[in-house]
Write an enzyme that holds these catalytic residues in place. Sequence first.
Site: not given
Length: 402
Positions: A79, A208, A300, A304, A392
């Site tokens: 991704h 998200y 979550p 991480k 991220y």
Amino acid sequence: MAPPPEELRTTVCIVGAGPAGLTLAHLLHTAGIDSIVLDDRDRETIATTHRAGILEQGSVELLASTGAISRVHAHGHEHEGTVFRVDGVDHRIDFQGLVGASVWLYPQNEVFVDLAQTRDAAGGTVFYGVSDTSPAAFDTDRPHVDFTDADGTPRRIVCDWLVGADGSRSVCRNAIPEAERQRFSLEYPFAWFGILCEAPPSAPELIYSRSERGFALISQRSDTVQRMYFQCSPDEDASAWSDDRIFAELQARVDGPDGFELTTGPVFERTVLPFRSYVSEPMRSGRLLLAGDAAHTVPPTGAKGLNLALQDVRVLFEALRDAVLSGDESGVDGYSDRALQRVWKAQNFSYWVTSLMHRDPQAGDFETRRRAGELRGLLESDHGRAYLAEAYTGWPRESRLT
């Protein structure tokens, strides 16, 4: 009188056969250092437990370049970005364009399958399905772990170094005297309602989503199985939700003017996942060293947990390698402080992105609107998006495996 336990000897005993423990065992093997691994779960349970599915670029490099796992590039999905969907409008975070990095969708249970096969090929010893695990004497130069193996045989492993990589209910952490450690924790006023369903992906990258109804995450597991979550109360009853009700709620949280629709299918797993942040300091007591969830857990949202555990292992391997092969224990002495620097960065990021994307039932109107303003400022700023992308995909590592 019970017979004495059968005694085994090794250099490093690792409690916990999840990805952190098996990765450490593999790295030690590449350096010619013997280890024995044990876990209270059986192998099939670990291999079929669905958990985190996002690997940072540094985690992929660690696992693939050392031969720990072999299928991530062939069967994982790279991704190059992710989507933050706010009130039905997409804002794509271009990881490659912003920081030149990617993440890989590769489920944690598949990481375990690879690692377990790698351990088998190396002829390494792993005890699955053990019970009554009891670490002791780690304040001496001869620590040991007593346990009963899956066949009911009492055993003792005597070692030079003991590693607790045994998860959030760690018996190793709990064996450290309370006077020697500090605990830092935060309970969140919400949870995730998570499902696994049989369906094709709804989108090529993770979504998200933040809406007036609360948070939702549209994730993936494979080409035919999808993972999705929506924010709920920690006391929500997962069994009370039908498939239709679940997808209606998820769809309501991603609805927007672009007409985006989720792909749906039969739900075969549903669970409520409470949120908690936790750190135990220090991550060492004598010759016992903690790694991963045994020392820290994160919500979550920031993906991480597994990645942080693997970075612990990277640092810990270097420390143990130097201690065993050259007698240099400076890395062991500095392990906790060095690992905790990254742990607290990850705690901050996980807390921050969780706070931005969820509706806090305890927050007043001012705080709710302030957070919405902060999120807009982040997504409308090149620098803000770059920070999000860097955090991220994983901060640059401090050292190489040399």
